[in-house]
Design a protein around this motif. Structure first.
Motif, PDB file in Angstrom:
ATOM      1  N   VAL A  59       1.053  -1.237  -0.219  1.00 12.69           N
ATOM      2  CA  VAL A  59       0.082   0.223  -0.284  1.00 12.69           C
ATOM      3  C   VAL A  59       0.363   1.044  -0.070  1.00 12.69           C
ATOM      4  CG1 VAL A  59       0.065   0.355   2.472  1.00 12.69           C
ATOM      5  CG2 VAL A  59      -1.904   1.166   1.337  1.00 12.69           C
ATOM      6  N   TYR A  60       0.317   2.126  -0.556  1.00 19.10           N
ATOM      7  CA  TYR A  60       0.973   3.777  -0.286  1.00 19.10           C
ATOM      8  C   TYR A  60       0.009   3.906   0.173  1.00 19.10           C
ATOM      9  CZ  TYR A  60       2.848   7.813  -1.179  1.00 19.10           C
ATOM     10  OH  TYR A  60       3.204   9.294  -1.620  1.00 19.10           O
ATOM     11  N   VAL A  61       0.768   4.929   1.232  1.00 19.97           N
ATOM     12  CA  VAL A  61      -0.330   6.373   1.686  1.00 19.97           C
ATOM     13  C   VAL A  61       0.235   7.426   1.838  1.00 19.97           C
ATOM     14  CG1 VAL A  61      -0.074   6.258   4.458  1.00 19.97           C
ATOM     15  CG2 VAL A  61       0.259   4.009   3.593  1.00 19.97           C
ATOM     16  N   PHE A  74      -0.033   5.477  12.034  1.00 24.38           N
ATOM     17  CA  PHE A  74      -0.582   4.600  10.913  1.00 24.38           C
ATOM     18  C   PHE A  74       0.029   3.975  10.294  1.00 24.38           C
ATOM     19  CE2 PHE A  74      -3.804   4.050   7.931  1.00 24.38           C
ATOM     20  CZ  PHE A  74      -4.607   3.383   8.226  1.00 24.38           C
ATOM     21  N   ALA A  75       1.033   4.435   9.425  1.00 22.21           N
ATOM     22  CA  ALA A  75       2.121   3.761   8.644  1.00 22.21           C
ATOM     23  C   ALA A  75       2.878   2.447   9.183  1.00 22.21           C
ATOM     24  CB  ALA A  75       3.037   4.787   7.173  1.00 22.21           C
ATOM     25  N   GLY A  76       3.159   3.138  10.693  1.00 23.64           N
ATOM     26  CA  GLY A  76       4.335   2.395  11.435  1.00 23.64           C
ATOM     27  C   GLY A  76       3.056   1.214  12.011  1.00 23.64           C
ATOM     28  N   ARG A  77       2.357   0.979  11.943  1.00 25.02           N
ATOM     29  CA  ARG A  77       0.515   0.295  12.688  1.00 25.02           C
ATOM     30  C   ARG A  77       0.741  -0.832  11.491  1.00 25.02           C
ATOM     31  NH1 ARG A  77      -2.419   2.597  17.615  1.00 25.02           N
ATOM     32  NH2 ARG A  77      -0.678   3.229  18.932  1.00 25.02           N
ATOM     33  N   LEU A  78       0.996   0.046  10.366  1.00 21.74           N
ATOM     34  CA  LEU A  78       0.818  -1.308   8.873  1.00 21.74           C
ATOM     35  C   LEU A  78       1.600  -2.643   9.390  1.00 21.74           C
ATOM     36  CD1 LEU A  78      -0.933   1.479   6.570  1.00 21.74           C
ATOM     37  CD2 LEU A  78      -2.030  -0.591   7.722  1.00 21.74           C
ATOM     38  N   ARG A  79       2.642  -1.366   8.707  1.00 13.28           N
ATOM     39  CA  ARG A  79       3.706  -2.447   8.725  1.00 13.28           C
ATOM     40  C   ARG A  79       3.682  -3.784   9.610  1.00 13.28           C
ATOM     41  NH1 ARG A  79       6.177   3.095   7.894  1.00 13.28           N
ATOM     42  NH2 ARG A  79       6.547   2.774   5.985  1.00 13.28           N
ATOM     43  N   ALA A  80       3.901  -2.893  11.199  1.00 14.21           N
ATOM     44  CA  ALA A  80       3.505  -3.975  12.360  1.00 14.21           C
ATOM     45  C   ALA A  80       3.129  -5.343  11.901  1.00 14.21           C
ATOM     46  CB  ALA A  80       3.066  -3.499  13.612  1.00 14.21           C
ATOM     47  N   ARG A 177     -10.600  -1.192  12.926  1.00 14.54           N
ATOM     48  CA  ARG A 177     -10.636  -0.798  12.127  1.00 14.54           C
ATOM     49  C   ARG A 177      -8.993  -0.802  11.043  1.00 14.54           C
ATOM     50  NH1 ARG A 177     -13.837   4.524  14.663  1.00 14.54           N
ATOM     51  NH2 ARG A 177     -16.001   3.528  14.514  1.00 14.54           N
ATOM     52  N   LEU A 178      -8.148  -0.325  11.411  1.00 11.52           N
ATOM     53  CA  LEU A 178      -7.024  -1.531  11.722  1.00 11.52           C
ATOM     54  C   LEU A 178      -6.670  -1.985  10.754  1.00 11.52           C
ATOM     55  CD1 LEU A 178      -3.681  -0.332  10.971  1.00 11.52           C
ATOM     56  CD2 LEU A 178      -3.253  -0.836  12.739  1.00 11.52           C
ATOM     57  N   GLU A 179      -6.869  -3.664  12.006  1.00  5.50           N
ATOM     58  CA  GLU A 179      -7.217  -4.514  11.279  1.00  5.50           C
ATOM     59  C   GLU A 179      -8.227  -4.696  10.132  1.00  5.50           C
ATOM     60  OE1 GLU A 179      -8.486  -6.857  15.181  1.00  5.50           O
ATOM     61  OE2 GLU A 179      -5.706  -7.192  15.222  1.00  5.50           O
ATOM     62  N   GLN A 180      -8.832  -4.033   9.553  1.00  9.96           N
ATOM     63  CA  GLN A 180     -10.297  -4.658   8.473  1.00  9.96           C
ATOM     64  C   GLN A 180      -9.510  -3.637   7.564  1.00  9.96           C
ATOM     65  OE1 GLN A 180     -13.258  -1.681  10.165  1.00  9.96           O
ATOM     66  NE2 GLN A 180     -14.477  -3.617  10.414  1.00  9.96           N
ATOM     67  N   ILE A 181      -8.945  -2.598   7.791  1.00  4.86           N
ATOM     68  CA  ILE A 181      -7.795  -2.311   6.397  1.00  4.86           C
ATOM     69  C   ILE A 181      -6.751  -3.469   6.096  1.00  4.86           C
ATOM     70  CG2 ILE A 181      -6.215  -0.368   5.985  1.00  4.86           C
ATOM     71  CD1 ILE A 181      -8.079   1.638   7.360  1.00  4.86           C
ATOM     72  N   VAL A 182      -5.545  -3.547   7.267  1.00 10.68           N
ATOM     73  CA  VAL A 182      -5.185  -4.858   7.192  1.00 10.68           C
ATOM     74  C   VAL A 182      -5.857  -5.746   5.841  1.00 10.68           C
ATOM     75  CG1 VAL A 182      -3.429  -6.326   7.944  1.00 10.68           C
ATOM     76  CG2 VAL A 182      -4.060  -4.552   8.774  1.00 10.68           C
ATOM     77  N   ARG A 183      -6.776  -6.617   6.509  1.00 10.56           N
ATOM     78  CA  ARG A 183      -7.619  -7.782   5.190  1.00 10.56           C
ATOM     79  C   ARG A 183      -8.162  -7.311   4.380  1.00 10.56           C
ATOM     80  NH1 ARG A 183      -9.361  -8.487  10.849  1.00 10.56           N
ATOM     81  NH2 ARG A 183     -11.418  -8.019  10.273  1.00 10.56           N
ATOM     82  N   ALA A 184      -8.495  -6.202   4.296  1.00  6.08           N
ATOM     83  CA  ALA A 184      -8.862  -5.390   2.966  1.00  6.08           C
ATOM     84  C   ALA A 184      -7.763  -5.563   1.612  1.00  6.08           C
ATOM     85  CB  ALA A 184      -9.373  -4.231   3.526  1.00  6.08           C
ATOM     86  N   LEU A 185      -6.176  -4.934   2.264  1.00  2.00           N
ATOM     87  CA  LEU A 185      -4.950  -5.298   1.920  1.00  2.00           C
ATOM     88  C   LEU A 185      -4.646  -6.276   1.240  1.00  2.00           C
ATOM     89  CD1 LEU A 185      -3.546  -2.344   3.414  1.00  2.00           C
ATOM     90  CD2 LEU A 185      -4.567  -1.690   1.138  1.00  2.00           C
ATOM     91  N   GLN A 186      -4.525  -7.094   2.115  1.00  2.00           N
ATOM     92  CA  GLN A 186      -3.805  -8.462   2.408  1.00  2.00           C
ATOM     93  C   GLN A 186      -4.994  -9.247   1.163  1.00  2.00           C
ATOM     94  OE1 GLN A 186      -4.055  -9.994   5.977  1.00  2.00           O
ATOM     95  NE2 GLN A 186      -1.899  -9.471   6.289  1.00  2.00           N
ATOM     96  N   HIS A 187      -5.875  -8.819   1.513  1.00  2.00           N
ATOM     97  CA  HIS A 187      -7.407 -10.026   0.451  1.00  2.00           C
ATOM     98  C   HIS A 187      -7.311  -9.190  -1.037  1.00  2.00           C
ATOM     99  CE1 HIS A 187      -6.604 -13.017   2.953  1.00  2.00           C
ATOM    100  NE2 HIS A 187      -7.461 -12.251   4.216  1.00  2.00           N
ATOM    101  N   GLY A 188      -7.036  -8.200  -1.164  1.00  2.00           N
ATOM    102  CA  GLY A 188      -7.590  -7.222  -1.801  1.00  2.00           C
ATOM    103  C   GLY A 188      -7.596  -7.303  -3.430  1.00  2.00           C
TER     104      GLY A 188
END
Length: 188
Positions: A59-61, A74-80, A177-188
């Protein structure tokens, strides 16, 4: 000028505009292939991404400078969560050209996300990145996720997407909400 002359002038002008548009569309792809590619952006683990045939980044933020602190966290948490994230921190290189680095990072990213805060609508870079991310999403089907992090009104096209609202949320809601975004990006 009589009505007939006016109509003929209007029709002629419209025909010229339409003709110019279709001429542009017909040469757009050929002209893009002739241009040399911009300077490459160093991607994390590019060998792995290339070997798998995947994008260098998940993802590009994008964000305005006014939202930089929130967006970096936020980007750091996505990386985590194991996502490969491109943002200002990744694309900035001494002596590099910002526009080329951002363009390359957007191209190298599977999906796009824009943090909308109170100043997003006033920031030229954020608006340009929004336009590029939205166009890419519409044309290629890649995800574009609007993230509300401040007092912002989403532009019309961004409102066509489900957004993630992080305004006035507690830690548990933030994590969900962060986990919802992570799942969407992983399965996008």
């Amino acid at each position: 000028m009589g009505m007939a002359e006016f109509v003929l002038t209007a029709v002629g002008t419209l025909a010229g505009v339409v003709g110019t548009y279709f001429a542009y569309v017909s040469v757009r792809g050929r002209a893009a292939r002739r241009r040399p590619p911009p300077a490459q952006v160093t991607a994390p683990e590019p060998e792995r991404a290339a070997a798998e045939g995947a994008a260098a980044y998940d993802v590009y933020v994008s964000h305005s400078p006014a939202d930089a602190d929130w967006a970096r966290t936020f980007a750091g948490r996505l990386r985590a969560y194991g996502l490969r994230v491109a943002d200002d921190e990744v694309v900035r290189a001494p002596g590099g050209v910002r526009v080329h680095a951002v363009e390359q990072a957007i191209r190298d990213s599977a999906h796009g996300l824009l943090v909308f805060g109170a100043r997003s609508a006033d920031d030229g870079w954020a608006l340009q990145e929004y336009a590029a991310l939205m166009e890419r999403s519409i044309e290629s089907g890649r995800l574009f996720i609007p993230v509300l992090a401040g007092d912002a009104v989403l532009p019309e096209f961004a409102r066509t997407r489900f957004s993630a609202d992080f305004r006035d949320v507690d830690d548990d809601a933030y994590t969900r909400r962060l986990e919802q975004i992570v799942r969407a990006l992983q399965h996008g």
